[in-house]
Design an enzyme around this catalytic site. Structure first.
Site, PDB file in Angstrom:
ATOM      1  N   SER A 197      -9.848  -0.829   7.125  1.00 45.55           N
ATOM      2  CA  SER A 197      -9.297  -0.677   5.775  1.00 45.55           C
ATOM      3  C   SER A 197      -8.627  -1.893   5.173  1.00 45.55           C
ATOM      4  CB  SER A 197      -8.311   0.478   5.747  1.00 45.55           C
ATOM      5  OG  SER A 197      -9.021   1.671   5.646  1.00 45.55           O
ATOM      6  N   LYS A 209       0.850  -1.206   0.000  1.00 41.86           N
ATOM      7  CA  LYS A 209       0.000   0.000   0.000  1.00 41.86           C
ATOM      8  C   LYS A 209       0.879   1.248   0.000  1.00 41.86           C
ATOM      9  CE  LYS A 209      -3.885   1.959   2.694  1.00 41.86           C
ATOM     10  NZ  LYS A 209      -4.751   1.741   3.865  1.00 41.86           N
ATOM     11  N   SER A 259      -9.738   1.679   3.055  1.00 42.74           N
ATOM     12  CA  SER A 259      -8.915   2.473   2.181  1.00 42.74           C
ATOM     13  C   SER A 259      -7.889   1.660   1.380  1.00 42.74           C
ATOM     14  CB  SER A 259      -8.161   3.519   3.009  1.00 42.74           C
ATOM     15  OG  SER A 259      -7.308   2.905   3.937  1.00 42.74           O
TER      16      SER A 259
HETATM   17  N1  GLN Z   1     -12.997   3.627   6.513  1.00 40.15           N
HETATM   18  C1  GLN Z   1     -12.384   4.024   7.746  1.00 40.15           C
HETATM   19  C2  GLN Z   1     -12.039   5.505   7.714  1.00 40.15           C
HETATM   20  O1  GLN Z   1     -12.313   6.115   6.725  1.00 40.15           O
HETATM   21  C3  GLN Z   1     -11.193   3.177   8.012  1.00 40.15           C
HETATM   22  C4  GLN Z   1      -9.952   3.672   7.403  1.00 40.15           C
HETATM   23  C5  GLN Z   1      -8.779   2.809   7.716  1.00 40.15           C
HETATM   24  O2  GLN Z   1      -8.905   1.750   8.330  1.00 40.15           O
HETATM   25  N2  GLN Z   1      -7.622   3.288   7.333  1.00 40.15           N
HETATM   26  O3  GLN Z   1     -11.531   6.034   8.652  1.00 40.15           O
END
Ligand code: GLN
Length: 471
Positions: free
Chosen positions: A174, A75, A150
């Protein structure tokens, strides 16, 4: 030549039935063929090919490491020295880190091949991979739909066969949510099990690095390689190596089904699929118990207060002086800060910085930030209570399957509600994983989540392995 997991791949290479160079070429070719999915921000073609030649020899000489020749995507919020790292943000345009993340270094030390950096939501903030400066990532099962976020690029890279496995980061879901939307395995380890050194901070007390794979053997192999205490991350901790063949449980595995995760808002097809999975698990090995995690309804609110607070502080460092992008049109230093941040950050990141600054401001600190910290403790107690009754908690990973691109971009709250089943594990710091369990009537993957007590990845993965036999 097909292989089901890394062990099989190594055997094929040893028997001269698979050439590692050809294998890497195939992945590179597929990445080009599937370019429209937008899974990669950067591809390391030359490096990957030259590593392949070297590692192939090592494998044949019996000198190779545990991840020898495993082709891995990382990532783009995890640093690799002298390779670009953008966090899919305009503010880190042309930024090259001066060190390699510990998790990546451990993979390189075991002879893995890093094939590129994957697209993600900007600074890992999002649930749909639509906030990237490189544009949205598409779901390989239906290109009109999001892959989740994400770590959308890392999930797609594995689901579309663009690499063997990948690394993502999970602050509130994410890894698990995109794994569920794309139909692959994804693990969020216990907070502290994997060093965060080299992972760009979003919400430091929540952030974890974890693997994606298309089988549990590879997922566990990666976890075992990347976890260990690291002097560069004072919150990291050494914990036992996981062996998925041993469940270490005397008698039956007690699976807890929290009623708050199966109620209103859960898509009917997901519910019936998970009911079916449960029905097919043999009573010889499993026992079920309905449990309650009463604080679940406060998870989203608590998560978004605490993570935006931490983000607003962590993202203060991007000021045009030290990292990446600097606005060109400023008369004074103060203007330069403001213009750089205005032009460099996207809308969602700005929204979170503002929210976080608000909840930390002196007038609202007690009402929001302090209160949310106190509630965070209650989540931990909720889970401690549950784990005194059951071994593993079983839930859906997401309330719906992958939604359409653009469907939730105008309503941030709708988007945040996607994380309803995943954020609690980060609030409590416990490990959790997504298991793909089939698809809905549109052919979209359905994910099931398992959670375990802190540092009990052994029980978590061994249980997942056992359950996986009955899917
Ligand atoms: N969807 C969650 C957020 O927007 C989780 C993001 C993540 O785990 N990096 O904060």
């Amino acid at each position: 030549m097909q292989y089901g997991n890394h062990r099989e791949k190594i055997n094929l290479i040893r028997q001269n039935k698979l050439s590692l160079q050809e294998n890497v070429k195939k992945f590179l070719h597929k990445i080009k063929e599937k370019k429209h999915l937008n899974a990669f921000n950067f591809v390391f073609e030359e490096e990957a090919l030259s590593q392949a030649a070297e590692i192939e020899n090592k494998i044949k000489e019996g000198k190779a490491g545990k991840a020898a020749g495993m082709v891995i995507a990382v990532k783009d919020n995890i640093s690799i020295k002298k390779q670009p790292m953008t966090c899919s943000s305009g503010i880190l345009k042309n930024f090259e880190p001066v060190y390699t993340a510990t998790a990546v270094q451990k993979l390189l030390d075991e002879d893995a091949i890093i094939i590129g950096k994957t697209n993600c939501d900007e600074f890992a903030m999002g649930s749909s991979n639509e906030t990237s400066v490189f544009g949205a990532v598409l779901n390989p099962h239906d290109t009109n739909r999001v892959p989740g976020g994400s770590s959308g690029g890392s999930a797609v890279a594995v689901a579309a066969g663009l690499c063997d496995a990948s690394l993502g980061s999970d602050t509130g879901g994410s890894i698990r949510q995109p794994a569920a939307f794309c139909g692959v395995f994804g693990l969020k380890p216990t907070y502290g099990k994997v060093s965060r050194f080299g992972l760009t901070a979003f919400a430091s007390s929540f952030d974890t690095i974890g693997p994606f794979a298309n089988n549990l053997y590879d997922l566990t192999l990666l976890l075992n390689i990347i976890s260990e205490a690291d002097e560069k991350d004072s919150t990291s901790h050494t914990s036992p190596t996981v062996n998925i063949e041993e469940n270490g449980i005397d008698g039956k595995i007690k699976l807890g089904l929290p009623k708050e995760y199966f109620g209103e808002g859960l898509n009917k097809e997901i519910k019936s699929k998970i009911d079916l999975v449960i029905k097919n698990l043999p009573y010889k090995y499993f026992e079920f118990k309905e449990i309650s995690l009463p604080y679940t309804e406060y998870a989203i609110a608590t998560y978004y207060i605490l993570t935006t607070a931490e983000a607003s502080s962590n993202l203060a460092r991007y000021d045009g002086v030290r990292f990446g992008f600097r606005s060109k049109n400023s008369a004074t230093l103060a203007d330069m800060y403001v213009n750089t941040r205005t032009e460099g950050f996207g809308k969602e990141v700005k929204r979170r910085i503002m929210l976080g600054t608000y909840v930390l401001s002196s007038g609202y600190y007690d009402a929001y930030y302090k209160k949310a910290q106190q509630v965070r403790r209650l989540f931990k107690e909720d889970f401690d209570r549950a784990f005194s009754e059951v071994d593993i908690i079983l839930t859906p990973t997401t309330p719906t399957t992958a939604f359409k691109i653009g469907e939730k971009t105008t309503d941030p709250l709708e988007m945040y509600l996607n994380d309803i089943y995943t954020t609690s594990a980060n609030l409590a710091g416990i490990p959790a994983l997504n298991i793909p369990v089939g698809s809905d009537s549109n052919g979209l993957p359905i994910g099931m989540q398992l959670m375990a007590q802190q540092f009990d990845e052994q029980k978590l993965l061994a249980t997942a392995n056992l359950i996986n036999r009955y899917l």
